[in-house]
Structures are given as structure tokens and as C-alpha cells.
Scaffold this active site. Structure first.
Site, short mmCIF file in Angstrom:
data_model
loop_
_atom_site.label_atom_id
_atom_site.label_comp_id
_atom_site.label_asym_id
_atom_site.label_seq_id
_atom_site.Cartn_x
_atom_site.Cartn_y
_atom_site.Cartn_z
CG HIS A 255 -1.77 1.19 1.39
ND1 HIS A 255 -3.10 1.21 1.07
CD2 HIS A 255 -1.49 2.44 1.84
CE1 HIS A 255 -3.59 2.41 1.29
NE2 HIS A 255 -2.64 3.19 1.77
CD GLU A 256 1.58 3.64 3.65
OE1 GLU A 256 1.78 4.70 3.03
OE2 GLU A 256 0.51 3.42 4.27
CG HIS B 134 0.28 6.25 -0.63
ND1 HIS B 134 -0.76 6.93 -1.21
CD2 HIS B 134 -0.25 5.66 0.48
CE1 HIS B 134 -1.86 6.75 -0.47
NE2 HIS B 134 -1.58 5.99 0.55
CG HIS C 261 0.34 9.06 -6.68
ND1 HIS C 261 -0.68 9.47 -5.88
CD2 HIS C 261 0.10 9.60 -7.90
CE1 HIS C 261 -1.52 10.25 -6.59
NE2 HIS C 261 -1.06 10.33 -7.81
ZN ZN Z 1 -2.79 5.26 2.10
#
Ligand code: ZN
Length: 685
Positions: free
Chosen positions: A470-471, A474, A477
């Protein structure tokens, strides 16, 4: 302290990383002093420009201003989160209101806003390219929402509110860290350890050693220790004790009590919303979100809440039946749920944490994340062990894109320690932009994994591995950002769009192809057997009632709290009443109770915004289906669209348009409901 301040010098380090070794807490206030003066001078020049406003002399100049302040601020905020000290905390308490006041003074500067407003009026006549047009609209909206149109008296009051909020939010966050790092359940004899698997004993031992008691075991309130303890400990009395400490963080009388702080924050937010002309804080906060209104959020959460409670009740009955069959408790209490859920998971799916963890050594999971980024986006991560960061555990990678071009720097900070706040998050030391030459992003991922005992590998649970992915989503991104203007770079998108790149990335971890390649047994090196992969797949929907309830309750209480109009809210009473009204199952606690709900009270970013994870889940579940429809989780065509319109686009596109460009249509809610196993029971609604 020497007279030279490294924060104000040019950083002649590899990639312009901060000179971590040379920076002391005492450097920050004097450096901030200089940077604030410099930023004010830059803003003053834009506002007082004798030329008529143009896109370049106003909007571009504004986007480019404050770089020194940003450079120092990024470093400061990252250190306060990941490697704090009493000295840094003192600086933080001093600087938080000053920085908030500085920021708000800029957004309330009448002369500056007059220029921006004039340009905004003419925006369709300026012949701007789409990204420039978007920047102008975003900057204008930021000013309006920060109060640029208010009367001078209202502006003064708003500044005072914003400054006080910064002070209170800092205190809230520091109080949670205090309660987490000062509490430990000490286990001193064998009978205290009943049920704990070897990995948990080892990490509890490590935590005790860190706290100077090498002969004992410590269960701290870090999620990565207390959650497995609640899952495995056979000692119901100790589970109850740990659980109660965990859910009462921030709720103790005395100087670290968060209840009066939250009460004042809520009152100030109500006042802020009214000043801005909105009935409630939620109405104000939702203006600049993809959802657009509290009603749209309510519609989504309602579709989930009732079927989730129904599913949770079925799960509770299964736990109670199992407990009864063992001759144990007839009533499932909140500190029993994880414990019996693990046993049911074992009986029903033969999948337990103990069987899965040996396949998820931290190094293997990192390798899997890097490999997925390679197969999707052509990225390579090259470890640079000679570059030191702010703590020996932090790893520094150079990131290369297609054509072997360096595109950024990635810092990976994976372990829990007393100087790091809890949770997992991505942050930046520098944002990507192109307006003043190619500026490469420097991105950090923080996790809070319990470190394996000395000489032992760190083994992750499935949840931990998903968190890492998940991280990392990010992080991508931030790293893949390809925009011109810094203000539109990377993750600076609308709050309910920002979890799309992170949540969609979690999907790749559980692809059989990825597990086969990377989930290798820590001792034998053998890949995860097919039948374990299948069992994992079947077990995915297990306990989704619990997970959905503990999350959705938080999102609902957050919205209720920020749409409430009563003055002087007692958060404990409010939480109790609201949960009663919602019919919260008594066996489940909110994932974050209000006295330690950092999302809501450590900053304003997620206030009336905890729903964003579920909003983004609608986007990511539907988005990932595009790969399934293409018949290949690494389909190059779909990956290319995902990269271009989501990971690389920053805030250059309106989020609805970005999603449509990627997916070819608007998002559908059904894939999210079915992924959570809630689709069947919700079709009637
Ligand atoms: Zn998040």
C-alpha cells in the site's frame, strides 16, 4: 552549535538529499527564521509587481516561491514523524503555530489574491495549455477555501483559528505517541507467553531489550505487537488488559489527555466553517473532494454498513460456536475477537499467520514490490548502501525508469522504534517538477514492523505485507510523477483520489504469479505451495464483516462529528451515543477511537475524510478489474494507461476525468462490494 547552519547551505550530497548527519534540532528555528523572511519577500514581490498580472509573473512565480522553506519543512516534518526527540518536539510545538500563521497570511494576502482573481476571471482568454489552466484553477480555489474573499475582521479571526488548530493538532499527536511509547505489558514468565508463536516471542523480547529489560518480554501499543498478541495469547486476562490499554490511548486524565484538545479542535472547526459560509465543517471540507458533498459520502457508507453488520453477526456466531466447542467463553468480548477469528480461520481454511509468515520475509516482500513496479512501469530500484539516512535502518535506493534514466530516490524505513509515530505512511523530502529544470522526487515509505530478533529475519503477516505494498503504491505516485508545476506534483491530488494508487497496488501482492515468484520459505527457499495460495485466496473474504465494521464505524462517526452543530462536544459521550444509534456490534471496537484518532485530529487533512479509503476502494476494485478483463495482471496496455492517467498525472487532471481516461468509463461500486463479500446481501438495498 557552530555558526554555519547546514539547513541554509547548498546540499552537496548525492541527489541533494538532506545532510542528515550534520543536522541538529537546534538548527531548525534559525533556519526557519531565514526561510520565512525569504518566502515573504518572494510573495511581496509578486503581490507588488507593477506589471499587470500574467500567468508567469503571478501563478508560475507563486508555484516557484518558498522552495527553501519547503526544503527545510519537508526534512523537519519527516524527522518529527520518523526519528523524533524531546528537542525536536519542543521545536515542533514552537514552529507549528508559526508555520500555520505564515501559510494563512499568504492565503489571506489581499493584493496577491487580487492578481490571482483577475487572472482567474480571464482564464478562458489566456490561451493556457491544460496543465497551466488546471494550476490557475487550483491556486485560485486554494485561496478561496483558505478565506481570501473574507472581510478583514473575519480574516483576522480565521488566522487566529488556524494558528490555534496547529498548536492543538501537534499536542494531540504528541500525546498519542506518549501513551504508545510509555505503556508496555511486561511478560516475565513462561505462563505469560502461553499461545505466543516464536516470531512474537522474539519481537516482544526485542521490544523489552530496547526498553532495558533483556530478561523480560514487552507488548507495546504498537499495532504490530499488540494486534498479534490479541490474536495469539491464550491468556484471556492479559488480552483484556492489553486491549483496554490500546483503546484508551489519549483518554487518560492529566497532561496528556486528548479529550479537551479534541473538543476545542471541533469547536474551532465549526467556527471556521461558519466564517467561510458553510453550515458544517463537513460541508466545507467536501467542496474540494471528488465526492463533493456529505450526502454522497453517506450514500456510499450506507450501502456498506448494513450488510457489513449482518456479515459481522454471522462471523461472531461462528467465533462463539468455536469458543463453546472448546469449553471456553460463551460471550465474545472485543479482546476475544482476533483470538477466536484466528482459530476459525485455521479450522475453516487451514490458513494461519504461523503458516504464512515464513513465506513473507521482509526482504522477499520488498523484492516482490520492486519487481511488480518493474513489470508494470519498467522501474528498477538500486540500493545505495553507502548513502546514510537519518537512522541506520533506513535504506536508500536510486530509482531508474525505462531507458535507465534516474527518476528519483526512494527511502525505505520499515521498523518500529520508540522515536517513530505509529502507523504506516508515505512522505516526500522533495517533489518532482520541471518548471526550473528537472527536479527529481525524493520519497520515503515508513512502516512500523516489529524487527526480527538479532540475527533473525523479519517475518511479515499478510496484513503487514499488504501495508508495505500500500505505502509503496503511494511511493510510486510520488516517484512516477511527470508534471511541470510543483503544486500539482505526485500525491497532491484530491483527498478521496489519493488512496487509489496505493490501494490498487495491494492487488498485485496476492496474484498467484507474484506469490510463486517471491513468497519463498525463509528456511527452505521453496515457493509458496499452490494449495496454500488457493487457501489464501479462499480466506480473503474471511473476517471482512469485522474489518468493514471497524473501519466504516470510524468513517460514520467522523462524518457525524463534523456535521454536528452542537457546541462543546464531549468526544467520549458523542462516540458512545453515535455508536449506539448506528447499532455498533458490542464485540467490535472502532479501528481508531476518537481520543487517539490521528487522521481526524493530528491534522485537518482527513477530518470529514476518513471515508476516503472506501471511496478509493470503489475506484481501485473497479480499476483492477481492467487488468482481469485484459486477462493479464501486467497487461502492458492497461499498465500504460494506469501510469499515464493516475501515477504520473499528479493533480493535472480532474480526478473523475483521470479515472475515465484510464478505465474508459465512470467507476462502478459493485466490484468493491463483491471483493468484501458484501454484494449478495446488499443487492436488495
Ligand atoms: Zn494510504
Amino acid at each position: 552549535m557552530t555558526s554555519a547552519n547546514p539547513l541554509l547551505e547548498e546540499w552537496k550530497t548525492p541527489y541533494g538529499l538532506p545532510p542528515f548527519r550534520d543536522v541538529r534540532a537546534g538548527h531548525f528555528v534559525p533556519a526557519f527564521d531565514v526561510a520565512l523572511v525569504q518566502h515573504n519577500a518572494e510573495i511581496g514581490r509578486i503581490a507588488a509587481d507593477s506589471h499587470a498580472p500574467s500567468f508567469d509573473n503571478t501563478i508560475v512565480a507563486f508555484d516557484a516561491s518558498g522552495r527553501l522553506l519547503a526544503r527545510i519543512g519537508h526534512l523537519f516534518h519527516n524527522l518529527c514523524s520518523s526519528e523524533t526527540s524531546p528537542e525536536l518536539q519542543t521545536v515542533e510545538r514552537t514552529m507549528a503555530p508559526r508555520l500555520a500563521a505564515h501559510h494563512s497570511a499568504i492565503y489571506l494576502d489581499g493584493a496577491l489574491f487580487a492578481r490571482i482573481d483577475e487572472l482567474h476571471e480571464q482564464r478562458h482568454k489566456l490561451g493556457l495549455p491544460p496543465e497551466a489552466q488546471r494550476l490557475l484553477e487550483r491556486v485560485h480555489l486554494d485561496f478561496v477555501l483558505a478565506g481570501a474573499r473574507l472581510s478583514s475582521a473575519d480574516k483576522r479571526r480565521l488566522s487566529a483559528i488556524v494558528e490555534r488548530l496547529a498548536e492543538l493538532q501537534t499536542a494531540f499527536s504528541q500525546n498519542v505517541l506518549h501513551d504508545e511509547s510509555n505503556w508496555a505489558l511486561w511478560l516475565t514468565e513462561e505462563r505469560d507467553l502461553a499461545g505466543l508463536p516464536p516470531f512474537l516471542r522474539a519481537t516482544a523480547r526485542e521490544a523489552a531489550q530496547q526498553r532495558g529489560r533483556p530478561d523480560a518480554w514487552a507488548i507495546t501499543l504498537s499495532r504490530s505487537l499488540v494486534a498479534p498478541f490479541l490474536t495469539f495469547s491464550d491468556r484471556r486476562d492479559l488480552r483484556e488488559h492489553a486491549f483496554k490499554a490500546w483503546i484508551s490511548r489519549g483518554e487518560h486524565d492529566g497532561e496528556h489527555d486528548n479529550r479537551p484538545i479534541a473538543r476545542e479542535i471541533l469547536a474551532l472547526r465549526q467556527e471556521q466553517a461558519r466564517l467561510m459560509g458553510y453550515a458544517t465543517y463537513a460541508d466545507y471540507a467536501l467542496v474540494d473532494r471528488m465526492a463533493g458533498s456529505p450526502a454522497a459520502v453517506a450514500r456510499l457508507l450506507e450501502q456498506v454498513w448494513t450488510p457489513a453488520k449482518k456479515r459481522a453477526a454471522e462471523e461472531r456466531d461462528a467465533l462463539a460456536a468455536l469458543a463453546a466447542s472448546l469449553g471456553e467463553t460463551a460471550t465474545i468480548e472485543p479482546w476475544d475477537w482476533r483470538y477466536y477469528a484466528e482459530k476459525v480461520r485455521h479450522v475453516r481454511y487451514s490458513v494461519d499467520d504461523g503458516a504464512v509468515k515464513p513465506y513473507f520475509a521482509l526482504e522477499r516482500v520488498i523484492e516482490a514490490a520492486f519487481d511488480c513496479a518493474h513489470r508494470l512501469f519498467g522501474l528498477s530500484f538500486i540500493l545505495r548502501p553507502e548513502i546514510a539516512a537519518y537512522h541506520p535502518d533506513v535504506k536508500v535506493y536510486e530509482v531508474r525508469g525505462r531507458g535507465d534514466r534516474v527518476i528519483g530516490v526512494f527511502l525505505h524505513d520499515n521498523f518500529a522504534r520508540p522515536t517513530k509515530r505509529s502507523g504506516a505512511w508515505m512522505s516526500s523530502y522533495r517533489l518532482q517538477s520541471r518548471i526550473a529544470g528537472d527536479v527529481l522526487p525524493i520519497i520515503v515509505n515508513n512502516n512500523n514492523f516489529a524487527k526480527g530478533a538479532r540475527g533473525e529475519p523479519t517475518l511479515l503477516s499478510l496484513d503487514d505485507a499488504l501495508t508495505l505494498f500500500h505505502e509503496f503504491g503511494h511511493g510510486l505516485h510520488g516517484l512516477l510523477s511527470q508534471v511541470t508545476f510543483e503544486s500539482l506534483s505526485g500525491t497532491q491530488v484530491l483527498r478521496d483520489f489519493v488512496e487509489l494508487p496505493s490501494q490498487i497496488f495491494e492487488n498485485w501482492l496476492l496474484e498467484p504469479d507474484v506469490l510463486k515468484r517471491h513468497a519463498r520459505h525463509v528456511e527452505t527457499g521453496q515457493p509458496m505451495p499452490d494449495e496454500l495460495i488457493q487457501r489464501l485466496e479462499r480466506a480473503r473474504r474471511f473476517n471482512q464483516g469485522f474489518e468493514t465494521v471497524e473501519y466504516t464505524a470510524c468513517a460514520l462517526v467522523d462524518m457525524a462529528l463534523h456535521t454536528a452543530s452542537e457546541k462543546d462536544i464531549d468526544i467520549t459521550a458523542f462516540e458512545r451515543e453515535e455508536l449506539k444509534r448506528l447499532g455498533m456490534p458490542r464485540e467490535i471496537a472502532m479501528r481508531h477511537r476518537l481520543p487517539h484518532f490521528l487522521h481526524l485530529f493530528a491534522s485537518s487533512g482527513y477530518a470529514a475524510g476518513y471515508y476516503v479509503y472506501m471511496w478509493a476502494e470503489v475506484l481501485d476494485a473497479d480499476g483492477y478489474d481492467a487488468f482481469l478483463e485484459a486477462g493479464n495482471p501486467f497487461d502492458p496496455g492497461v499498465a500504460e494507461r494506469l501510469q499515464r492517467y493516475v501515477y504520473a498525472a499528479g493533480n493535472t487532471l480532474e480526478p473523475g476525468a483521470a479515472f475515465r481516461a484510464f478505465r474508459g468509463r465512470d467507476p462502478k461500486v459493485e466490484p468493491m462490494l463483491s471483493k468484501r463479500g458484501l454484494a449478495e446481501s446488499s443487492t436488495a438495498a
